[in-house]
Design a protein around this motif. Sequence first.
Motif, PDB file in Angstrom:
ATOM      1  N   ARG A   1      33.807  37.735  32.374  1.00 63.51           N
ATOM      2  CA  ARG A   1      33.534  38.346  33.685  1.00 63.51           C
ATOM      3  C   ARG A   1      34.311  37.613  34.780  1.00 63.51           C
ATOM      4  NH1 ARG A   1      27.152  38.404  32.535  1.00 63.51           N
ATOM      5  NH2 ARG A   1      26.901  40.580  31.844  1.00 63.51           N
ATOM      6  N   ALA A   2      34.275  36.295  34.746  1.00 60.55           N
ATOM      7  CA  ALA A   2      34.956  35.511  35.775  1.00 60.55           C
ATOM      8  C   ALA A   2      36.448  35.796  35.786  1.00 60.55           C
ATOM      9  CB  ALA A   2      34.701  34.015  35.542  1.00 60.55           C
ATOM     10  N   ALA A   3      37.030  35.984  34.604  1.00 66.54           N
ATOM     11  CA  ALA A   3      38.469  36.252  34.534  1.00 66.54           C
ATOM     12  C   ALA A   3      38.811  37.579  35.192  1.00 66.54           C
ATOM     13  CB  ALA A   3      38.924  36.247  33.076  1.00 66.54           C
ATOM     14  N   VAL A   4      38.001  38.623  34.937  1.00 67.32           N
ATOM     15  CA  VAL A   4      38.269  39.931  35.547  1.00 67.32           C
ATOM     16  C   VAL A   4      38.018  39.875  37.046  1.00 67.32           C
ATOM     17  CG1 VAL A   4      37.706  42.387  35.553  1.00 67.32           C
ATOM     18  CG2 VAL A   4      37.647  41.115  33.404  1.00 67.32           C
ATOM     19  N   LEU A   5      36.912  39.264  37.439  1.00 69.09           N
ATOM     20  CA  LEU A   5      36.583  39.183  38.870  1.00 69.09           C
ATOM     21  C   LEU A   5      37.671  38.443  39.637  1.00 69.09           C
ATOM     22  CD1 LEU A   5      34.528  39.678  41.152  1.00 69.09           C
ATOM     23  CD2 LEU A   5      33.447  37.506  40.515  1.00 69.09           C
TER      24      LEU A   5
ATOM     25  N   GLU B   1      40.883  38.004  38.927  1.00 72.45           N
ATOM     26  CA  GLU B   1      42.140  38.729  39.050  1.00 72.45           C
ATOM     27  C   GLU B   1      41.985  39.972  39.926  1.00 72.45           C
ATOM     28  OE1 GLU B   1      45.878  40.677  36.616  1.00 72.45           O
ATOM     29  OE2 GLU B   1      44.344  39.590  35.487  1.00 72.45           O
ATOM     30  N   LEU B   2      40.865  40.668  39.805  1.00 67.56           N
ATOM     31  CA  LEU B   2      40.665  41.883  40.599  1.00 67.56           C
ATOM     32  C   LEU B   2      40.613  41.561  42.089  1.00 67.56           C
ATOM     33  CD1 LEU B   2      40.154  44.947  40.547  1.00 67.56           C
ATOM     34  CD2 LEU B   2      37.704  44.431  40.422  1.00 67.56           C
ATOM     35  N   VAL B   3      39.865  40.528  42.460  1.00 65.14           N
ATOM     36  CA  VAL B   3      39.758  40.148  43.878  1.00 65.14           C
ATOM     37  C   VAL B   3      41.120  39.708  44.403  1.00 65.14           C
ATOM     38  CG1 VAL B   3      38.781  38.448  45.472  1.00 65.14           C
ATOM     39  CG2 VAL B   3      37.306  39.579  43.791  1.00 65.14           C
ATOM     40  N   GLU B   4      41.826  38.902  43.630  1.00 70.83           N
ATOM     41  CA  GLU B   4      43.137  38.412  44.062  1.00 70.83           C
ATOM     42  C   GLU B   4      44.124  39.567  44.226  1.00 70.83           C
ATOM     43  OE1 GLU B   4      46.691  35.382  42.534  1.00 70.83           O
ATOM     44  OE2 GLU B   4      44.742  35.380  41.547  1.00 70.83           O
ATOM     45  N   LEU B   5      44.143  40.469  43.263  1.00 66.62           N
ATOM     46  CA  LEU B   5      45.048  41.623  43.329  1.00 66.62           C
ATOM     47  C   LEU B   5      44.773  42.469  44.559  1.00 66.62           C
ATOM     48  CD1 LEU B   5      47.087  43.663  41.984  1.00 66.62           C
ATOM     49  CD2 LEU B   5      45.076  44.660  40.845  1.00 66.62           C
ATOM     50  N   CYS B   6      43.507  42.762  44.808  1.00 67.95           N
ATOM     51  CA  CYS B   6      43.155  43.668  45.904  1.00 67.95           C
ATOM     52  C   CYS B   6      43.305  43.014  47.273  1.00 67.95           C
ATOM     53  CB  CYS B   6      41.729  44.190  45.703  1.00 67.95           C
ATOM     54  SG  CYS B   6      41.564  45.301  44.292  1.00 67.95           S
ATOM     55  N   ALA B   7      43.173  41.689  47.328  1.00 67.00           N
ATOM     56  CA  ALA B   7      43.341  40.982  48.600  1.00 67.00           C
ATOM     57  C   ALA B   7      44.813  40.797  48.953  1.00 67.00           C
ATOM     58  CB  ALA B   7      42.645  39.627  48.535  1.00 67.00           C
ATOM     59  N   ALA B   8      45.679  40.766  47.923  1.00 66.23           N
ATOM     60  CA  ALA B   8      47.081  40.419  48.157  1.00 66.23           C
ATOM     61  C   ALA B   8      47.983  41.613  48.411  1.00 66.23           C
ATOM     62  CB  ALA B   8      47.613  39.632  46.956  1.00 66.23           C
ATOM     63  N   ASP B   9      47.763  42.726  47.704  1.00 64.70           N
ATOM     64  CA  ASP B   9      48.729  43.827  47.759  1.00 64.70           C
ATOM     65  C   ASP B   9      47.996  45.148  47.559  1.00 64.70           C
ATOM     66  OD1 ASP B   9      50.762  45.720  47.329  1.00 64.70           O
ATOM     67  OD2 ASP B   9      52.086  44.252  46.386  1.00 64.70           O
ATOM     68  N   GLU B  10      47.703  45.807  48.672  1.00 62.13           N
ATOM     69  CA  GLU B  10      46.910  47.031  48.608  1.00 62.13           C
ATOM     70  C   GLU B  10      47.586  48.123  47.791  1.00 62.13           C
ATOM     71  OE1 GLU B  10      46.159  50.089  51.971  1.00 62.13           O
ATOM     72  OE2 GLU B  10      44.488  48.660  52.092  1.00 62.13           O
ATOM     73  N   GLU B  11      48.888  48.297  47.983  1.00 61.71           N
ATOM     74  CA  GLU B  11      49.594  49.369  47.270  1.00 61.71           C
ATOM     75  C   GLU B  11      49.643  49.110  45.767  1.00 61.71           C
ATOM     76  OE1 GLU B  11      50.531  52.324  48.229  1.00 61.71           O
ATOM     77  OE2 GLU B  11      49.649  51.846  50.169  1.00 61.71           O
ATOM     78  N   LYS B  12      49.932  47.872  45.401  1.00 62.24           N
ATOM     79  CA  LYS B  12      49.960  47.542  43.976  1.00 62.24           C
ATOM     80  C   LYS B  12      48.575  47.702  43.363  1.00 62.24           C
ATOM     81  CE  LYS B  12      51.216  43.948  40.646  1.00 62.24           C
ATOM     82  NZ  LYS B  12      51.740  42.577  40.455  1.00 62.24           N
ATOM     83  N   ALA B  13      47.556  47.261  44.088  1.00 65.96           N
ATOM     84  CA  ALA B  13      46.190  47.379  43.586  1.00 65.96           C
ATOM     85  C   ALA B  13      45.810  48.843  43.397  1.00 65.96           C
ATOM     86  CB  ALA B  13      45.221  46.706  44.549  1.00 65.96           C
ATOM     87  N   ARG B  14      46.193  49.675  44.334  1.00 64.26           N
ATOM     88  CA  ARG B  14      45.874  51.102  44.232  1.00 64.26           C
ATOM     89  C   ARG B  14      46.548  51.715  43.009  1.00 64.26           C
ATOM     90  NH1 ARG B  14      47.293  56.023  46.837  1.00 64.26           N
ATOM     91  NH2 ARG B  14      49.048  55.083  47.932  1.00 64.26           N
TER      92      ARG B  14
ATOM     93  N   ALA C   1      38.277  43.606  47.259  1.00 67.92           N
ATOM     94  CA  ALA C   1      38.726  42.301  47.780  1.00 67.92           C
ATOM     95  C   ALA C   1      37.559  41.471  48.288  1.00 67.92           C
ATOM     96  CB  ALA C   1      39.748  42.516  48.893  1.00 67.92           C
ATOM     97  N   GLU C   2      36.442  42.117  48.607  1.00 66.65           N
ATOM     98  CA  GLU C   2      35.293  41.425  49.199  1.00 66.65           C
ATOM     99  C   GLU C   2      34.113  41.315  48.240  1.00 66.65           C
ATOM    100  OE1 GLU C   2      34.546  43.755  52.662  1.00 66.65           O
ATOM    101  OE2 GLU C   2      36.370  43.086  53.706  1.00 66.65           O
ATOM    102  N   LEU C   3      34.380  41.434  46.940  1.00 67.74           N
ATOM    103  CA  LEU C   3      33.288  41.465  45.964  1.00 67.74           C
ATOM    104  C   LEU C   3      32.417  40.210  45.996  1.00 67.74           C
ATOM    105  CD1 LEU C   3      35.041  43.104  42.881  1.00 67.74           C
ATOM    106  CD2 LEU C   3      33.101  44.013  44.177  1.00 67.74           C
ATOM    107  N   ARG C   4      33.002  39.078  46.280  1.00 66.94           N
ATOM    108  CA  ARG C   4      32.225  37.830  46.234  1.00 66.94           C
ATOM    109  C   ARG C   4      31.256  37.681  47.416  1.00 66.94           C
ATOM    110  NH1 ARG C   4      37.191  35.653  44.236  1.00 66.94           N
ATOM    111  NH2 ARG C   4      36.978  34.992  42.057  1.00 66.94           N
ATOM    112  N   THR C   5      31.543  38.368  48.507  1.00 63.05           N
ATOM    113  CA  THR C   5      30.699  38.228  49.699  1.00 63.05           C
ATOM    114  C   THR C   5      29.904  39.482  50.017  1.00 63.05           C
ATOM    115  OG1 THR C   5      32.570  38.870  51.110  1.00 63.05           O
ATOM    116  CG2 THR C   5      32.223  36.509  50.727  1.00 63.05           C
TER     117      THR C   5
ATOM    118  N   PRO D   1      47.433  43.260  35.607  1.00 66.55           N
ATOM    119  CA  PRO D   1      48.727  42.630  35.304  1.00 66.55           C
ATOM    120  C   PRO D   1      48.604  41.364  34.459  1.00 66.55           C
ATOM    121  CG  PRO D   1      48.680  43.339  37.591  1.00 66.55           C
ATOM    122  CD  PRO D   1      47.293  43.552  37.055  1.00 66.55           C
ATOM    123  N   GLY D   2      47.579  40.563  34.715  1.00 66.21           N
ATOM    124  CA  GLY D   2      47.434  39.317  33.979  1.00 66.21           C
ATOM    125  C   GLY D   2      46.652  39.444  32.683  1.00 66.21           C
ATOM    126  N   LEU D   3      45.542  40.179  32.727  1.00 68.66           N
ATOM    127  CA  LEU D   3      44.645  40.268  31.571  1.00 68.66           C
ATOM    128  C   LEU D   3      45.003  41.403  30.626  1.00 68.66           C
ATOM    129  CD1 LEU D   3      41.179  39.629  33.258  1.00 68.66           C
ATOM    130  CD2 LEU D   3      42.530  38.048  31.883  1.00 68.66           C
TER     131      LEU D   3
END
Length: 255
Positions: A34-38, A40-53, A70-74, A137-139
């Motif tokens: 779970r931690a691995a997916v969370l 990467e998903l948060v990092e992807l969505c916070a860094a590059d909206e178009e790539k994440a989409r 991008a805000e899943l942790r909070t 991309p990573g997992l």
Amino acid sequence: MLVLLPPSEGKASSGTGAPLKPESLSLPGLAEARAAVLDELVELCAADEEKAREVLGLSEGLRGEVAKNAELRTAGARPAGEIYTGVLYDALGLATLGAAARERAERSLLVFSGLWGAVRVTDRIPSYRCSMGVKLPGLGALGAHWRGAMASVLPEAAGDGLVLDLRSAAYATAWKPKGEVAARTATVRVLHAPTRKVVSHFNKATKGRIVRSLLEAGAEPGSPAELAGALRELGYVVEEGGRAGALDVLVDEIH
């Protein structure tokens, strides 16, 4: 009895409750995956909206889902049984179950998820967007990512009772029952009786009603054959399919 459900594509809002506590989720053996997916998903969505989409397969109209991820942790968290919505969950109607049926639901329902692997309806999670068909991309493909952890965790969760597998094909890739667990696993296909065809909407709705009926009746079938008998007693028309554990439920009207 353990009932395996798919999540809903659409989800209720997270609300304003306390944020996610990953360590509080059921099935702690999935924590590392779970931690691995969370992460990467948060990092992807916070860094590059178009790539994440693009990675998440989201249309322009769903662009806001990227910011949500991008805000899943909070973000606020709510019980998964309140987060998941849609046809199956509307028909299941967790919120309107009586106390005994609700207790059985909390004990027996397991919702599969591309992000969390699998959660119980009482687990508090934020609203998110990440289907099992996503390839991060990573997992890589999430179905494959989850298989290792699931292989050790799910047989224990299944206990020694019936496993009723109502997952869609994408979510079934994360865990396939094997050995003696497979022998007591049942799958259900809902067919429109006059045409013998599967129709997506009433397939989901009927599966939701089936689960509700079993929970309200307090049914505890131990095998696919006993499940078929229990469903017939509850008024469903059931045929045992050609494949072991496969049941067809025939419905005359499309709801």
